[in-house]
Design an enzyme around this catalytic site. Structure first.
Site, PDB file in Angstrom:
ATOM      1  N   GLU A 127       0.871  -1.190   0.000  1.00  0.00           N
ATOM      2  CA  GLU A 127       0.000   0.000   0.000  1.00  0.00           C
ATOM      3  C   GLU A 127       0.902   1.232   0.000  1.00  0.00           C
ATOM      4  O   GLU A 127       1.823   1.351   0.816  1.00  0.00           O
ATOM      5  CB  GLU A 127      -0.894  -0.013   1.254  1.00  0.00           C
ATOM      6  CG  GLU A 127      -1.785   1.218   1.318  1.00  0.00           C
ATOM      7  CD  GLU A 127      -3.046   1.026   2.146  1.00  0.00           C
ATOM      8  OE1 GLU A 127      -3.406  -0.122   2.440  1.00  0.00           O
ATOM      9  OE2 GLU A 127      -3.666   2.050   2.490  1.00  0.00           O
ATOM     10  N   ARG A 128       0.649   2.127  -0.928  1.00  0.00           N
ATOM     11  CA  ARG A 128       1.476   3.338  -1.087  1.00  0.00           C
ATOM     12  C   ARG A 128       2.941   2.980  -1.311  1.00  0.00           C
ATOM     13  O   ARG A 128       3.841   3.681  -0.841  1.00  0.00           O
ATOM     14  CB  ARG A 128       1.342   4.287   0.112  1.00  0.00           C
ATOM     15  CG  ARG A 128      -0.074   4.572   0.550  1.00  0.00           C
ATOM     16  CD  ARG A 128      -0.921   5.141  -0.546  1.00  0.00           C
ATOM     17  NE  ARG A 128      -2.303   5.328  -0.117  1.00  0.00           N
ATOM     18  CZ  ARG A 128      -3.284   5.626  -0.961  1.00  0.00           C
ATOM     19  NH1 ARG A 128      -3.067   5.745  -2.254  1.00  0.00           N
ATOM     20  NH2 ARG A 128      -4.506   5.794  -0.521  1.00  0.00           N
ATOM     21  N   ASN A 170      -3.332  -1.472   7.802  1.00  0.00           N
ATOM     22  CA  ASN A 170      -4.675  -1.875   7.368  1.00  0.00           C
ATOM     23  C   ASN A 170      -4.643  -3.401   7.292  1.00  0.00           C
ATOM     24  O   ASN A 170      -4.458  -3.984   6.228  1.00  0.00           O
ATOM     25  CB  ASN A 170      -5.008  -1.290   5.998  1.00  0.00           C
ATOM     26  CG  ASN A 170      -5.213   0.209   6.076  1.00  0.00           C
ATOM     27  OD1 ASN A 170      -5.789   0.728   7.032  1.00  0.00           O
ATOM     28  ND2 ASN A 170      -4.718   0.926   5.081  1.00  0.00           N
ATOM     29  N   GLU A 253     -10.516   5.282   9.236  1.00  0.00           N
ATOM     30  CA  GLU A 253     -10.773   4.963   7.827  1.00  0.00           C
ATOM     31  C   GLU A 253     -11.481   3.612   7.668  1.00  0.00           C
ATOM     32  O   GLU A 253     -10.955   2.685   7.055  1.00  0.00           O
ATOM     33  CB  GLU A 253      -9.462   5.024   7.034  1.00  0.00           C
ATOM     34  CG  GLU A 253      -8.842   6.419   7.113  1.00  0.00           C
ATOM     35  CD  GLU A 253      -7.626   6.651   6.230  1.00  0.00           C
ATOM     36  OE1 GLU A 253      -6.858   5.702   6.035  1.00  0.00           O
ATOM     37  OE2 GLU A 253      -7.466   7.786   5.763  1.00  0.00           O
ATOM     38  N   ARG A 286      -2.097   4.107  17.014  1.00  0.00           N
ATOM     39  CA  ARG A 286      -2.078   5.231  16.069  1.00  0.00           C
ATOM     40  C   ARG A 286      -3.213   6.225  16.357  1.00  0.00           C
ATOM     41  O   ARG A 286      -4.323   5.839  16.718  1.00  0.00           O
ATOM     42  CB  ARG A 286      -2.159   4.723  14.625  1.00  0.00           C
ATOM     43  CG  ARG A 286      -0.952   3.890  14.260  1.00  0.00           C
ATOM     44  CD  ARG A 286      -0.984   3.422  12.825  1.00  0.00           C
ATOM     45  NE  ARG A 286      -0.519   4.417  11.882  1.00  0.00           N
ATOM     46  CZ  ARG A 286      -1.166   4.783  10.793  1.00  0.00           C
ATOM     47  NH1 ARG A 286      -2.357   4.274  10.516  1.00  0.00           N
ATOM     48  NH2 ARG A 286      -0.653   5.666   9.976  1.00  0.00           N
ATOM     49  N   ARG A 303     -11.326  18.698  10.000  1.00  0.00           N
ATOM     50  CA  ARG A 303     -10.553  17.459  10.192  1.00  0.00           C
ATOM     51  C   ARG A 303      -9.246  17.628  10.986  1.00  0.00           C
ATOM     52  O   ARG A 303      -8.935  16.790  11.828  1.00  0.00           O
ATOM     53  CB  ARG A 303     -10.293  16.815   8.828  1.00  0.00           C
ATOM     54  CG  ARG A 303      -9.309  15.676   8.890  1.00  0.00           C
ATOM     55  CD  ARG A 303      -9.289  14.888   7.618  1.00  0.00           C
ATOM     56  NE  ARG A 303      -8.064  14.108   7.537  1.00  0.00           N
ATOM     57  CZ  ARG A 303      -7.731  13.326   6.536  1.00  0.00           C
ATOM     58  NH1 ARG A 303      -8.533  13.199   5.498  1.00  0.00           N
ATOM     59  NH2 ARG A 303      -6.596  12.661   6.545  1.00  0.00           N
ATOM     60  N   ASP A 332      -2.374  14.701   6.643  1.00  0.00           N
ATOM     61  CA  ASP A 332      -1.964  13.351   6.247  1.00  0.00           C
ATOM     62  C   ASP A 332      -0.762  13.421   5.318  1.00  0.00           C
ATOM     63  O   ASP A 332      -0.923  13.285   4.113  1.00  0.00           O
ATOM     64  CB  ASP A 332      -3.156  12.663   5.546  1.00  0.00           C
ATOM     65  CG  ASP A 332      -2.866  11.214   5.209  1.00  0.00           C
ATOM     66  OD1 ASP A 332      -1.865  10.684   5.694  1.00  0.00           O
ATOM     67  OD2 ASP A 332      -3.656  10.623   4.444  1.00  0.00           O
ATOM     68  N   GLU A 360       4.110   9.123  -0.771  1.00  0.00           N
ATOM     69  CA  GLU A 360       2.707   9.047  -1.197  1.00  0.00           C
ATOM     70  C   GLU A 360       2.231  10.328  -1.882  1.00  0.00           C
ATOM     71  O   GLU A 360       1.801  10.314  -3.031  1.00  0.00           O
ATOM     72  CB  GLU A 360       1.823   8.728   0.012  1.00  0.00           C
ATOM     73  CG  GLU A 360       0.356   8.675  -0.344  1.00  0.00           C
ATOM     74  CD  GLU A 360      -0.526   8.309   0.840  1.00  0.00           C
ATOM     75  OE1 GLU A 360       0.003   7.998   1.917  1.00  0.00           O
ATOM     76  OE2 GLU A 360      -1.757   8.341   0.674  1.00  0.00           O
ATOM     77  N   GLU A 470       7.320  21.490  -4.273  1.00  0.00           N
ATOM     78  CA  GLU A 470       6.296  22.325  -3.633  1.00  0.00           C
ATOM     79  C   GLU A 470       5.835  23.450  -4.568  1.00  0.00           C
ATOM     80  O   GLU A 470       4.661  23.808  -4.577  1.00  0.00           O
ATOM     81  CB  GLU A 470       6.877  22.913  -2.343  1.00  0.00           C
ATOM     82  CG  GLU A 470       5.843  23.625  -1.503  1.00  0.00           C
ATOM     83  CD  GLU A 470       6.384  24.037  -0.146  1.00  0.00           C
ATOM     84  OE1 GLU A 470       7.618  24.172  -0.015  1.00  0.00           O
ATOM     85  OE2 GLU A 470       5.575  24.234   0.771  1.00  0.00           O
TER      86      GLU A 470
HETATM   87  C1  GCU Z   1      -3.277   7.647   4.288  1.00  0.00           C
HETATM   88  C2  GCU Z   1      -3.037   6.676   3.178  1.00  0.00           C
HETATM   89  C3  GCU Z   1      -3.648   5.342   3.486  1.00  0.00           C
HETATM   90  C4  GCU Z   1      -3.206   4.860   4.852  1.00  0.00           C
HETATM   91  C5  GCU Z   1      -3.472   5.913   5.906  1.00  0.00           C
HETATM   92  C6  GCU Z   1      -2.898   5.575   7.271  1.00  0.00           C
HETATM   93  O1  GCU Z   1      -4.614   8.008   4.349  1.00  0.00           O
HETATM   94  O2  GCU Z   1      -3.556   7.183   1.980  1.00  0.00           O
HETATM   95  O3  GCU Z   1      -3.243   4.450   2.466  1.00  0.00           O
HETATM   96  O4  GCU Z   1      -3.845   3.681   5.179  1.00  0.00           O
HETATM   97  O5  GCU Z   1      -2.888   7.103   5.523  1.00  0.00           O
HETATM   98  O6  GCU Z   1      -1.955   6.237   7.681  1.00  0.00           O
HETATM   99  O7  GCU Z   1      -3.378   4.683   7.935  1.00  0.00           O
END
Ligand code: GCU
Length: 638
Positions: A127-128, A170, A253, A286, A303, A332, A360, A470
């Site tokens: 992921e990422r 995740n 999320e 977290r 947020r 984020d 990311e 930037e």
């Molecule tokens: C960001 C990211 C996600 C990740 C999340 C996290 O939103 O896009 O892929 O799961 O951060 O830090 O948990």
């Protein structure tokens, strides 16, 4: 083997012409550090037996610390413990490779935990991740190339990393089994990393008692749930007695957590903490908790306020083996954000600073982006009028963690120069007083030791790269104007009418959200000194002005430019700067090996296309909103 693998900032992975310095004869404390020294000396070409290098353990120095003394007549490396000795060996090899021949060094880490979280899925996809596939998983199970994984462990240990998690936060129902059915595999990973002084963390699924334990709830206050976790943890620790602990993403999320069961974040964290406590383990909890189902029409909810609102009132309610893992910014991992007001605010709760090495939102290892420059600013960020974030590292913030950027690409990081980010993370977590310039110099000297003419131009290019990215990205700290979901390339309104709580609210007259006390009140979460700085447009650092203030396009910046003209100018400049990078790189053609030259050149060309896309989309967007042309008459697409 792909030649790119020659390029590692680990001196001992990089064979080169024999050094002028005579060879060495290691002696003293036998063990892993000794073997690493012999290996390293061999790799960097010290073959003659000449100078004595004595290794010794010396508890007085303190855990993880080392001392190196001596010169051509004989060298001693002392470690406060085995890890310290290993760091001493790597510290010695790295300095030797950079030409140092006389030593009087004492070094110890600021943060006692320097951690990488891998967001690797059991499928092998990261992921990422922008560097190929996972180094840990293959086709739905743990699977790796042992030699490669050992090289990776060495690479991380050489920059002081001492803990890693290897499954995505995740956590899917399959990788949740790393602490049950797949425990023998988890144990094998721990065994590979152990000699390098790196402990394993496992990311766990908060609903495991339901998913795997057959219970009807994961409620943290339910005694059966607590018992399930205690038993499971005991089994894990029987196999991996030095497991660092568990990391948890909960109520975040769409992932369940204590709040979805009517409990608090502290109830959830303490549940896990109590299960690992008898074994000396930690719960890394977290704080990336926010409402990801916001209605964009709702202008009350903001947020960036979320983490502080959820966690600050719970200060004092967490067990002593909970550490709160806080993203550096309240949004984020954007290109520019203020630091999270939660960092340093809590008096009684140990905190972790979470950074992101994987790029990311910062160019996805196609675009060059020196995170060290950003991290230096994060460390400099004030907590009060006299304390900066850096001052808390080693104290309230005793762990620095980052999302990893490596994969199975032959050069580890996709973009060869993105290795600078991995290197910088380890070095700056170890010593937050290091500047971006220092760590990038170190990295470039190690990586390109055999190509000395390229070193200086590469350092300059990498150092500039954050500012360049930037320029063509979202302006003045407003963030988010990226393509939704994959987060590369521009989409100014991509997030604007979505549920994620990430709005710039641009109209024909103005842009930004007022986060002062007259607006959403976000600034009130900071210490009064920091609040006052952000509250006022005149004192708010200009590069982050739009994070805090809603401003008209004709607002005059300190340079005298209007906000709109600033947007146009920076977006034109960003493209020109990338063209400059390409020219610099082309000038190094004869000074670099072909494969490295070609691979970076390809990336720079992708970056140029991206920069142009950003320039044209952003400039057109604001031109259409305002109807005001560029004062310098450059072409803006209609
Ligand atoms: C960001 C990211 C996600 C990740 C999340 C996290 O939103 O896009 O892929 O799961 O951060 O830090 O948990």
């Amino acid at each position: 083997m792909n030649k790119n693998r020659e390029f590692g900032y680990q001196a001992w992975l990089q064979p080169g012409p024999k050094l002028d310095f005579p060879g060495f004869q290691p002696a003293g404390e036998k063990g892993f550090a000794y073997d690493e020294l012999v290996r390293g000396l061999h790799r960097i070409g010290c073959r003659d037996i000449d100078t004595m290098i004595n290794l010794a353990l010396c508890e007085d120095i303190g855990p993880q610390a080392y001392k190196i003394t001596g010169s051509i007549d004989g060298i001693t490396i002392r470690g406060g413990d085995e890890r310290g000795l290993l760091y001493g060996v790597y510290g010695f090899l790295s300095r030797l490779r950079r030409g140092q021949t006389s030593f009087d060094i004492f070094d110890k880490p600021a943060a006692s935990r320097r951690i990488l979280n891998h967001w690797d899925n059991i499928t092998g996809r990261i992921e990422r991740g922008y560097s190929g596939k996972s180094l840990f998983f293959k086709d739905g199970q743990i699977g790796y190339d042992l030699e490669r994984l050992k090289d990776y462990a060495r690479l991380l240990a050489s920059i002081g990393i001492n803990e890693i998690s290897f499954n995505n936060v995740n956590v899917c129902s399959e990788s949740a089994k790393l602490i049950t059915d797949y425990l023998p595999d988890t144990k094998r990973i721990a065994e590979i990393f152990r000699p390098f002084g790196i402990k394993i963390i496992v990311a766990i699924h908060f609903e495991s008692p339901v998913l795997m334990g057959g219970l009807s709830t994961a409620d943290p206050l339910d005694p059966d749930v607590a018992e399930w976790w205690a038993k499971t943890a005991a089994n894990v620790y029987k196999e991996i007695p030095d497991l660092a602990g568990f990391v948890v993403k909960a109520d975040s999320e769409f992932r369940a957590g204590p709040m979805s069961l009517g409990r608090t974040q502290a109830d959830g964290a303490n549940l896990i903490a109590r299960a690992v406590k008898p074994h000396g383990g930690m719960c890394y909890w977290r704080c990336f908790v926010y409402n990801c189902m916001q209605d964009w029409r709702d202008t009350e909810t903001d947020r960036p306020k979320a983490a502080y609102d959820y966690f600050y009132p719970l200060d004092g309610h967490f067990d002593d083996n909970v550490m709160l893992q806080i993203k550096h910014g309240p949004s984020d991992f954007q290109v520019r954000e203020p630091n999270s007001p939660l960092l340093g605010a809590m008096e009684k709760t140990p905190q972790m600073l979470e950074l992101q090495v994987t790029q990311e939102y910062t160019g996805q290892q196609k675009d060059l982006y020196a995170l060290a420059v950003q991290w230096e600013e994060i460390f400099d960020h004030p907590i009060t009028d006299i304390i900066a974030t850096r001052d808390l590292i080693g104290d309230k913030i005793d762990a620095v963690v980052a999302v990893a950027n490596a994969g199975d690409d032959s050069n580890w990081t996709g973009h060869l120069l993105a290795q600078a980010n991995t290197y910088a993370f380890g070095r700056m977590a170890w010593d937050p007083s290091l500047t971006a310039l220092q760590v990038i110099e170190e990295w470039a000297e190690l990586t390109f030791a055999n190509y000395p003419k390229a070193i200086r131009p590469i350092i300059e290019m990498v150092l500039e790269s954050r500012g360049v990215y930037e320029k063509y990205n979202a302006p003045l700290g407003i963030g988010w104007m990226v393509n939704i979901s994959h987060h590369y390339g521009p989409s100014v309104d991509g997030y604007e009418y979505m549920k994620w709580g990430t709005y710039h609210r641009a109209d024909t007259k103005a842009i930004g959200v007022d986060r002062t006390t007259a607006g959403t009140g976000y600034t009130a979460q900071y210490h009064p000194y920091v609040q006052a700085m952000y509250e006022n447009k005149e004192t708010c650092p200009e590069e982050i002005l739009l994070y805090f203030h809603r401003l008209p396009y004709d607002y005059k910046l300190r340079s005298g430019q209007t906000l709109l003209q600033y947007i146009y100018d920076t977006h034109f400049e960003g493209v020109e700067d990338v063209e400059g990078f390409i020219a610099t790189w082309e000038s190094l053609k004869e000074d670099l090996p072909e494969e490295a030259y070609t691979s970076v050149k390809e990336r720079l060309q992708m970056q140029l296309a991206n920069a142009k896309e950003w320039r044209d989309v952003v400039n057109s967007y604001f031109y259409r909103k305002t109807g005001i042309a560029d004062a310098k008459g450059r072409k803006i697409y209609e």
